[in-house]
Scaffold this motif. Structure first.
Motif, PDB file in Angstrom:
ATOM      1  N   MET A   1      80.728   4.099 -21.438  1.00 33.03           N
ATOM      2  CA  MET A   1      82.153   3.788 -21.599  1.00 33.03           C
ATOM      3  C   MET A   1      82.646   4.247 -22.973  1.00 33.03           C
ATOM      4  SD  MET A   1      83.294   2.281 -18.857  1.00 33.03           S
ATOM      5  CE  MET A   1      84.725   1.401 -19.426  1.00 33.03           C
ATOM      6  N   ALA A   2      83.852   4.780 -23.020  1.00 33.72           N
ATOM      7  CA  ALA A   2      84.436   5.149 -24.300  1.00 33.72           C
ATOM      8  C   ALA A   2      84.836   3.888 -25.054  1.00 33.72           C
ATOM      9  CB  ALA A   2      85.658   6.039 -24.079  1.00 33.72           C
ATOM     10  N   PRO A   3      84.763   3.922 -26.384  1.00 37.57           N
ATOM     11  CA  PRO A   3      85.236   2.786 -27.166  1.00 37.57           C
ATOM     12  C   PRO A   3      86.702   2.501 -26.861  1.00 37.57           C
ATOM     13  CG  PRO A   3      84.046   4.352 -28.541  1.00 37.57           C
ATOM     14  CD  PRO A   3      84.235   5.004 -27.214  1.00 37.57           C
ATOM     15  N   PRO A   4      87.157   1.244 -27.024  1.00 39.20           N
ATOM     16  CA  PRO A   4      88.528   0.891 -26.654  1.00 39.20           C
ATOM     17  C   PRO A   4      89.589   1.760 -27.317  1.00 39.20           C
ATOM     18  CG  PRO A   4      87.239  -1.073 -27.136  1.00 39.20           C
ATOM     19  CD  PRO A   4      86.387   0.104 -27.490  1.00 39.20           C
ATOM     20  N   GLN A   5      89.319   2.253 -28.549  1.00 37.30           N
ATOM     21  CA  GLN A   5      90.328   3.028 -29.251  1.00 37.30           C
ATOM     22  C   GLN A   5      90.450   4.450 -28.719  1.00 37.30           C
ATOM     23  OE1 GLN A   5      87.472   1.985 -30.527  1.00 37.30           O
ATOM     24  NE2 GLN A   5      86.537   3.475 -31.924  1.00 37.30           N
ATOM     25  N   MET A   6      89.572   4.852 -27.817  1.00 32.12           N
ATOM     26  CA  MET A   6      89.621   6.214 -27.280  1.00 32.12           C
ATOM     27  C   MET A   6      90.302   6.202 -25.919  1.00 32.12           C
ATOM     28  SD  MET A   6      85.984   7.861 -28.481  1.00 32.12           S
ATOM     29  CE  MET A   6      86.653   9.514 -28.373  1.00 32.12           C
ATOM     30  N   ASP A   7      91.391   6.954 -25.819  1.00 29.60           N
ATOM     31  CA  ASP A   7      92.177   7.026 -24.598  1.00 29.60           C
ATOM     32  C   ASP A   7      91.430   7.881 -23.575  1.00 29.60           C
ATOM     33  OD1 ASP A   7      94.161   7.730 -22.638  1.00 29.60           O
ATOM     34  OD2 ASP A   7      95.722   7.256 -24.096  1.00 29.60           O
ATOM     35  N   ARG A   8      91.198   7.318 -22.393  1.00 30.42           N
ATOM     36  CA  ARG A   8      90.476   8.056 -21.348  1.00 30.42           C
ATOM     37  C   ARG A   8      91.110   9.407 -21.070  1.00 30.42           C
ATOM     38  NH1 ARG A   8      91.670   9.307 -16.327  1.00 30.42           N
ATOM     39  NH2 ARG A   8      93.514   7.992 -16.276  1.00 30.42           N
ATOM     40  N   PRO A  12      87.360  13.985 -24.004  1.00 33.17           N
ATOM     41  CA  PRO A  12      86.649  15.029 -23.247  1.00 33.17           C
ATOM     42  C   PRO A  12      85.199  14.641 -22.985  1.00 33.17           C
ATOM     43  CG  PRO A  12      86.890  15.685 -25.526  1.00 33.17           C
ATOM     44  CD  PRO A  12      87.604  14.379 -25.402  1.00 33.17           C
ATOM     45  N   ALA A  13      85.015  13.647 -22.132  1.00 33.56           N
ATOM     46  CA  ALA A  13      83.674  13.151 -21.828  1.00 33.56           C
ATOM     47  C   ALA A  13      83.678  12.470 -20.473  1.00 33.56           C
ATOM     48  CB  ALA A  13      83.208  12.167 -22.896  1.00 33.56           C
ATOM     49  N   THR A  14      82.612  12.689 -19.706  1.00 28.08           N
ATOM     50  CA  THR A  14      82.353  11.912 -18.506  1.00 28.08           C
ATOM     51  C   THR A  14      81.337  10.822 -18.862  1.00 28.08           C
ATOM     52  OG1 THR A  14      80.460  13.222 -17.737  1.00 28.08           O
ATOM     53  CG2 THR A  14      82.664  14.038 -17.173  1.00 28.08           C
ATOM     54  N   ASP A  15      80.838  10.125 -17.853  1.00 29.25           N
ATOM     55  CA  ASP A  15      79.796   9.126 -18.113  1.00 29.25           C
ATOM     56  C   ASP A  15      78.458   9.786 -18.420  1.00 29.25           C
ATOM     57  OD1 ASP A  15      79.620  10.135 -15.530  1.00 29.25           O
ATOM     58  OD2 ASP A  15      78.797   8.286 -14.708  1.00 29.25           O
ATOM     59  N   ARG A  16      78.372  11.120 -18.240  1.00 28.73           N
ATOM     60  CA  ARG A  16      77.091  11.810 -18.438  1.00 28.73           C
ATOM     61  C   ARG A  16      77.131  12.868 -19.522  1.00 28.73           C
ATOM     62  NH1 ARG A  16      75.438  12.940 -12.144  1.00 28.73           N
ATOM     63  NH2 ARG A  16      76.660  14.822 -12.547  1.00 28.73           N
ATOM     64  N   VAL A  17      78.285  13.520 -19.717  1.00 32.91           N
ATOM     65  CA  VAL A  17      78.366  14.659 -20.627  1.00 32.91           C
ATOM     66  C   VAL A  17      79.618  14.512 -21.490  1.00 32.91           C
ATOM     67  CG1 VAL A  17      78.406  17.169 -20.823  1.00 32.91           C
ATOM     68  CG2 VAL A  17      77.279  16.104 -18.857  1.00 32.91           C
ATOM     69  N   ALA A  18      79.479  14.856 -22.784  1.00 35.00           N
ATOM     70  CA  ALA A  18      80.622  14.839 -23.696  1.00 35.00           C
ATOM     71  C   ALA A  18      80.630  16.105 -24.541  1.00 35.00           C
ATOM     72  CB  ALA A  18      80.571  13.610 -24.597  1.00 35.00           C
ATOM     73  N   LEU A  19      81.808  16.460 -25.050  1.00 31.73           N
ATOM     74  CA  LEU A  19      81.895  17.587 -25.970  1.00 31.73           C
ATOM     75  C   LEU A  19      81.142  17.266 -27.261  1.00 31.73           C
ATOM     76  CD1 LEU A  19      85.482  19.113 -25.990  1.00 31.73           C
ATOM     77  CD2 LEU A  19      83.394  20.080 -25.034  1.00 31.73           C
ATOM     78  N   LEU A  26      80.504   8.659 -29.409  1.00 28.98           N
ATOM     79  CA  LEU A  26      80.140   8.211 -28.069  1.00 28.98           C
ATOM     80  C   LEU A  26      78.636   8.280 -27.894  1.00 28.98           C
ATOM     81  CD1 LEU A  26      82.761  10.044 -25.799  1.00 28.98           C
ATOM     82  CD2 LEU A  26      82.847   7.695 -26.628  1.00 28.98           C
ATOM     83  N   ASP A  27      78.138   7.490 -26.955  1.00 21.77           N
ATOM     84  CA  ASP A  27      76.728   7.537 -26.577  1.00 21.77           C
ATOM     85  C   ASP A  27      76.646   8.152 -25.187  1.00 21.77           C
ATOM     86  OD1 ASP A  27      74.035   7.179 -26.281  1.00 21.77           O
ATOM     87  OD2 ASP A  27      74.143   5.028 -25.868  1.00 21.77           O
TER      88      ASP A  27
END
Length: 275
Positions: A1-8, A12-19, A26-27
């Motif tokens: 999950m993205a931190p609350p301050q990051m707008d979905r 640029p990240a899915t639950d598996r891959v992020a930029l 993000l983790d």
């Protein structure tokens, strides 16, 4: 999950891959530099989930960064405004050739030959980005194949967002729409400002955050209500894409204020000035 301050919508990240840019924020199990691409369909829905609800739309030639391919869909960032979501994978093509022109008319057709009597091969909306390979009579030959009327495209930005918005009068309302075939309130504002080279987010709440408050309503100002945005044509009249008429329409500002207040859809949040 993205931190609350990051707008979905802008992450640029899915639950598996992020930029890669998000390392440390993000983790995620995997990271990517992203793959440059462009939209190769006339129009495509940008969705919250693979095959899910439409958030916005992307027009032909729009630059994309592909973050993850998953089955028949790809998670992308639309690079013009940073909006992220899932596209049909078949709608995505190579990043080259780079665009040289944009569609400046409300809509146009692509023909197989420089002849208006031939059957069109696709229709494109305002804002579509095209790689031109040179003029041929009254047409622009496209590097990707086909011909468009040269009077429907341009290389320089427009100068008047209000005039651009007015050219879309009568366009049917479509939630999340970004084209002549259907557009919503924030899509109309984004199309009008984008045609003039003014960067503009995709949703009305983001647009309100992006531009400073205006001390008094003037031509070109953006007028905001919860979940809605309009553009002032003058201090007395506005243009907006509205479910009230299911179209892009002109309306006296005083009438809109009273109608929206009576419907309990207010309050008016004020005017902001783009540019």
């Amino acid at each position: 999950m993205a931190p609350p301050q990051m707008d979905r919508r802008l992450t640029p990240a899915t639950d598996r891959v992020a930029l890669e840019d998000l390392r440390g924020l993000l983790d995620r199990p995997a990271w990517t530099a992203g793959r440059p691409a462009r939209l190769v369909r006339p129009l495509a829905d940008l969705c919250s989930d693979p095959g899910g609800a439409r958030d916005r739309q992307v027009n032909f030639g729009a630059p994309l960064t592909v973050i993850e391919d998953r089955g028949d869909h790809s998670f992308v960032r639309a690079d013009r405004d940073g909006y992220c979501g899932w596209l049909d994978r078949a709608a995505i093509g190579p990043a080259d050739p780079a665009p040289t022109h944009r569609v400046t008319a409300p809509a146009t057709h692509v023909y197989p030959r420089p002849d208006m009597k031939t059957r069109e091969v696709m229709s494109l909306s305002m804002g579509a980005e095209l790689a031109g390979a040179g003029p041929e009579g009254r047409f622009l030959r496209l590097a990707t194949g086909g011909f468009v009327p040269i009077g429907h495209v341009g290389q320089d930005p427009a100068t008047d967002p209000v005039a651009v918005a007015r050219s879309l009068l009568g366009t049917p309302y479509l939630w999340g729409g970004n084209s002549r075939w259907g557009i919503d309130c924030s899509g109309l504002v984004q199309a009008a400002l984008g045609a003039c080279g003014i960067a503009c987010p995709g949703d009305s709440d983001l647009q309100r955050q992006a531009f400073p408050e205006s001390p008094a309503i003037d031509r070109g100002d953006l007028l905001f209500w919860p979940g809605h945005v309009a553009m002032a044509v003058s201090p007395q009249v506005m243009i907006h894409a509205t479910a009230w008429t299911m179209s892009v329409t002109l309306e006296p500002i005083a009438d809109a204020l009273a109608r929206i207040d009576a419907a309990g859809e207010g309050p008016f949040l004020g005017a902001h000035r783009p540019g």
